[in-house]
Design a protein around this motif. Structure first.
Motif, PDB file in Angstrom:
ATOM      1  N   UNK A  35       1.078  -1.099  -0.240  1.00 51.97           N
ATOM      2  CA  UNK A  35       0.447   0.127  -0.543  1.00 51.97           C
ATOM      3  C   UNK A  35       0.707   1.020   0.459  1.00 51.97           C
ATOM      4  N   UNK A  36       0.668   2.170  -0.202  1.00 51.67           N
ATOM      5  CA  UNK A  36       1.180   3.379  -0.934  1.00 51.67           C
ATOM      6  C   UNK A  36       1.253   4.198   0.973  1.00 51.67           C
ATOM      7  N   UNK A  37       0.330   4.291   1.098  1.00 53.00           N
ATOM      8  CA  UNK A  37       0.526   4.267   2.686  1.00 53.00           C
ATOM      9  C   UNK A  37       1.072   3.865   3.532  1.00 53.00           C
ATOM     10  N   UNK A  39       3.910   5.132   5.279  1.00 47.62           N
ATOM     11  CA  UNK A  39       4.414   5.519   6.852  1.00 47.62           C
ATOM     12  C   UNK A  39       5.980   4.740   7.611  1.00 47.62           C
ATOM     13  N   UNK A  40       6.224   3.936   6.623  1.00 49.79           N
ATOM     14  CA  UNK A  40       7.683   2.568   6.905  1.00 49.79           C
ATOM     15  C   UNK A  40       8.900   3.960   6.775  1.00 49.79           C
ATOM     16  N   UNK A  41       8.633   5.279   5.963  1.00 52.13           N
ATOM     17  CA  UNK A  41       9.392   5.425   5.103  1.00 52.13           C
ATOM     18  C   UNK A  41       9.669   7.071   6.648  1.00 52.13           C
TER      19      UNK A  41
END
Length: 113
Positions: free
Chosen positions: A100-102, A106-108
């Motif tokens: 997921x792009x979200x 969020x991980x970045x």
């Protein structure tokens, strides 16, 4: 762009790093240094944005495709100048596939804190 096309362009860009500045446009960019290469990337990004805006109004994507090719090409020159290979970008895109792009964003954000 197929991986074969990307690999062929990457090979030529790598070869041009060793070429004389008067022998090719790419060699001249390498000779001028990273700031000049980044200037070209910025210029091509701006031209791509303007072409996209025009395409939205006209429905004709010919110019945005042309400008995007210039942007990708100059981005590949930038990567090569930095000692990176365009395949690394494809690998990163592959790594993100199905994420997921979200979740990726969020991980970045989490990893940069």
């Amino acid at each position: 762009m197929t991986q074969d096309t990307l690999a062929r362009i990457a090979q030529i860009l790598a070869e041009r790093k060793q070429a004389s500045a008067d022998s090719s446009y790419v060699a001249s960019l390498y000779q001028k240094g990273l700031n000049k290469i980044l200037e070209k990337v910025g210029e091509e990004a701006t031209e791509t944005i303007l072409a996209a805006k025009d395409a939205e109004l006209s429905g004709n994507t010919k110019d945005v495709i042309y400008e995007t090719a210039d942007l990708w090409f100059h981005s590949m020159i930038m990567l090569t100048a930095l000692g990176a290979h365009p395949q690394q970008v494809l690998d990163e895109l592959e790594r993100r596939f199905g994420t997921s792009g979200h979740a990726e964003k969020a991980a970045r954000t989490t990893s940069s804190n």
